[in-house]
Write a protein that holds these residues in place. Structure first.
Motif, short mmCIF file in Angstrom:
data_model
loop_
_atom_site.label_atom_id
_atom_site.label_comp_id
_atom_site.label_asym_id
_atom_site.label_seq_id
_atom_site.Cartn_x
_atom_site.Cartn_y
_atom_site.Cartn_z
N PHE A 225 29.92 10.97 -11.78
CA PHE A 225 28.99 12.08 -11.66
C PHE A 225 28.74 12.46 -10.21
CE2 PHE A 225 24.87 14.25 -11.74
CZ PHE A 225 25.14 15.23 -12.69
N TRP A 226 28.19 11.54 -9.43
CA TRP A 226 27.75 11.88 -8.07
C TRP A 226 28.91 12.12 -7.10
CZ3 TRP A 226 23.13 13.54 -6.67
CH2 TRP A 226 22.05 13.28 -7.52
N ILE B 122 26.46 16.38 -17.58
CA ILE B 122 25.00 16.40 -17.45
C ILE B 122 24.38 15.54 -18.55
CG2 ILE B 122 22.93 17.85 -17.61
CD1 ILE B 122 24.68 20.16 -16.46
N ASN C 17 16.49 11.44 -5.80
CA ASN C 17 17.33 12.39 -6.52
C ASN C 17 17.60 11.94 -7.95
OD1 ASN C 17 17.87 12.79 -3.51
ND2 ASN C 17 18.67 14.65 -4.45
N PHE D 47 25.19 11.78 -17.98
CA PHE D 47 24.52 11.17 -16.84
C PHE D 47 22.99 11.29 -16.94
CE2 PHE D 47 22.84 10.48 -12.66
CZ PHE D 47 23.48 9.30 -12.33
N TRP D 48 22.50 12.51 -16.96
CA TRP D 48 21.04 12.70 -16.90
C TRP D 48 20.32 12.33 -18.18
CZ3 TRP D 48 18.15 13.01 -12.76
CH2 TRP D 48 18.74 13.44 -11.56
N GLN E 73 14.90 20.01 -2.16
CA GLN E 73 14.77 18.82 -3.03
C GLN E 73 15.27 19.03 -4.45
OE1 GLN E 73 14.47 16.20 -1.46
NE2 GLN E 73 13.45 16.80 0.41
N ALA E 74 16.32 19.85 -4.59
CA ALA E 74 17.05 19.84 -5.86
C ALA E 74 17.50 18.42 -6.11
CB ALA E 74 18.28 20.74 -5.78
N ASN E 75 17.49 17.97 -7.37
CA ASN E 75 17.94 16.59 -7.64
C ASN E 75 19.44 16.47 -7.57
OD1 ASN E 75 15.14 16.92 -8.85
ND2 ASN E 75 15.43 14.71 -8.79
N CYS E 76 20.16 17.53 -7.97
CA CYS E 76 21.58 17.58 -7.67
C CYS E 76 22.10 18.99 -7.82
CB CYS E 76 22.39 16.57 -8.48
SG CYS E 76 22.76 17.00 -10.16
N TYR E 77 23.30 19.23 -7.31
CA TYR E 77 23.87 20.57 -7.28
C TYR E 77 25.21 20.54 -7.99
CZ TYR E 77 25.01 25.17 -5.24
OH TYR E 77 25.30 26.51 -5.05
N LEU E 78 25.35 21.36 -9.01
CA LEU E 78 26.61 21.43 -9.74
C LEU E 78 27.11 22.87 -9.73
CD1 LEU E 78 25.55 19.38 -12.91
CD2 LEU E 78 27.08 18.57 -11.11
N THR E 79 28.44 23.04 -9.68
CA THR E 79 28.95 24.41 -9.78
C THR E 79 29.39 24.67 -11.22
OG1 THR E 79 31.04 23.58 -8.94
CG2 THR E 79 29.65 24.76 -7.39
N PRO F 45 13.21 16.29 -12.90
CA PRO F 45 14.52 16.47 -12.25
C PRO F 45 15.04 17.89 -12.45
CG PRO F 45 14.45 14.40 -13.45
CD PRO F 45 13.21 15.15 -13.82
N ILE G 124 24.26 25.16 -1.06
CA ILE G 124 24.20 23.73 -1.40
C ILE G 124 23.17 23.03 -0.51
CG2 ILE G 124 25.52 21.56 -1.44
CD1 ILE G 124 28.05 23.30 -2.04
N VAL G 125 23.29 23.25 0.81
CA VAL G 125 22.37 22.58 1.75
C VAL G 125 20.93 23.02 1.51
CG1 VAL G 125 21.73 22.37 4.18
CG2 VAL G 125 24.11 22.12 3.51
N THR H 188 18.38 15.80 3.03
CA THR H 188 19.42 16.41 2.19
C THR H 188 20.41 15.37 1.64
OG1 THR H 188 20.79 16.89 4.12
CG2 THR H 188 19.35 18.66 3.36
N TYR I 274 19.44 21.25 -1.49
CA TYR I 274 19.04 19.85 -1.22
C TYR I 274 17.83 19.81 -0.29
CZ TYR I 274 23.06 17.88 -3.68
OH TYR I 274 23.97 17.52 -4.65
N GLN I 275 17.75 20.75 0.65
CA GLN I 275 16.55 20.80 1.51
C GLN I 275 15.29 21.03 0.68
OE1 GLN I 275 17.79 23.73 4.35
NE2 GLN I 275 17.94 22.22 6.00
#
Lengths: 149, 149
Positions: free
Chosen positions: A135-136, B132, A113, B135-136, B111-117, B91, B104-105, A89, B108-109
């Motif tokens: 970003f991160w 986004i 990631n 960065f991406w 394997q999301a590349n990242c988490y945004l709200t 991604p 969130i956890v 994670t 990531y478990q």
């Protein structure tokens, strides 16, 4: 949006020059960052698994991983992190001079990631560190500091 | 890093208002984006597998995935993508209203590349989309496009 608590980063990098530049750029970008350095892949795994001298190592919020490393290659480190139920994670960002499509594809296949190209010019390098911070460490929701099963 | 190639995005979002806001924000942030929308998890999978009316769907460079979706939830879609040998390299950014640690956890478990709200305010929405895009779509190296998935 700025993180209130110190953010722990693990930089896995064998070039002393790049380590120094990364440290300085983070110092400039974000005072709340605690940057730890592992100089090769084996040391990175010992840090993450709290082995030997690393018994009190903190769990990093984010890992910055070079690909070409002595002892244990960055791809192997990435594979081990993402196969470990506890470590997977932790967002792991590849930071490398390689822009070979094979390296990019392989890294995403191993569930990196994100993949970033490390620029050689100083100003571009500082801008990259700033964008990692913006970003991160600012925008992204990172998992909280606790082991997950 | 500043590639001009048109990037294909798949937005998986059931809220028509959020789809519209995301489209408008990308139009402002980045001219070279083709944004496709899938309104639930089943449609997202159909788009990615090119089945039914999505037989000619392009392969996305980046996926933006809401978690609360009708028919098939975002975590299920994420698990599907990351178990598929052809799709796992794309991604996948979770973009959710939830800031619950469990969501969130779990992301990531899986394997999301990242988490945004997703922010509630309109201005902040534009800022997230710009983040986004910067960065991406500008900074990160995305996996090479392939003819077949």
């Amino acid at each position: 949006m700025k993180p209130i608590f110190p953010t722990t980063l693990l930089l896995v990098e064998d070039s002393p020059g790049d380590v120094r530049l990364t440290q300085e750029a983070f110092r400039e970008a974000n005072q709340a960052v605690r940057l730890h350095v592992a100089w090769d892949g084996a040391e990175a795994m010992a840090f993450l698994n709290r082995q030997g001298a690393n018994i009190n190592a903190p769990r990093p919020d984010l890992i910055l991983l070079d690909l070409n490393l002595p002892k244990m290659d960055g791809r192997q480190v990435l594979a081990q992190i993402k196969e470990d139920a506890n470590l997977k994670t932790i967002p792991t960002v590849i930071l490398t001079t390689s822009v070979a499509e094979a390296d990019i594809d392989k890294s995403y296949r191993l569930q990196a990631n994100c993949y970033l190209n490390k620029p050689v010019e100083l100003e571009a390098f500082e801008a990259l560190v700033k964008s990692i911070n913006d970003f991160w460490l600012t925008r992204v929701k990172l998992p909280q500091q606790r082991p997950v099963g | 890093m500043t590639e001009q190639r048109i990037k294909t995005l798949l937005l998986v979002e059931d809220n028509a208002g959020d789809v519209r806001l995301t489209q408008e924000a990308f139009r402002t942030a980045n001219k070279s984006v083709h944004l496709h929308a899938a309104s639930d998890g089943v449609e997202a999978i159909s788009f990615l597998r090119r089945t039914g009316k999505h037989a000619n769907a392009p392969r996305p460079d980046l996926i933006l995935l809401d978690l609360n979706l009708p028919r098939m939830g975002g975590h299920e879609v994420l698990a599907f993508i990351k178990k598929d040998q052809g799709l796992k390299v794309i991604p996948t950014v979770v973009l959710s209203c939830s800031d619950a640690e469990a969501d969130i956890v779990k992301s990531y478990q899986l394997q999301a590349n990242c988490y945004l709200t997703k922010p509630g305010l309109l201005d902040a929405f534009d800022t997230v989309v710009k983040g986004i895009s910067d960065f991406w779509l500008t900074r990160a190296e995305l996996p090479p496009q392939r003819v077949t998935a």
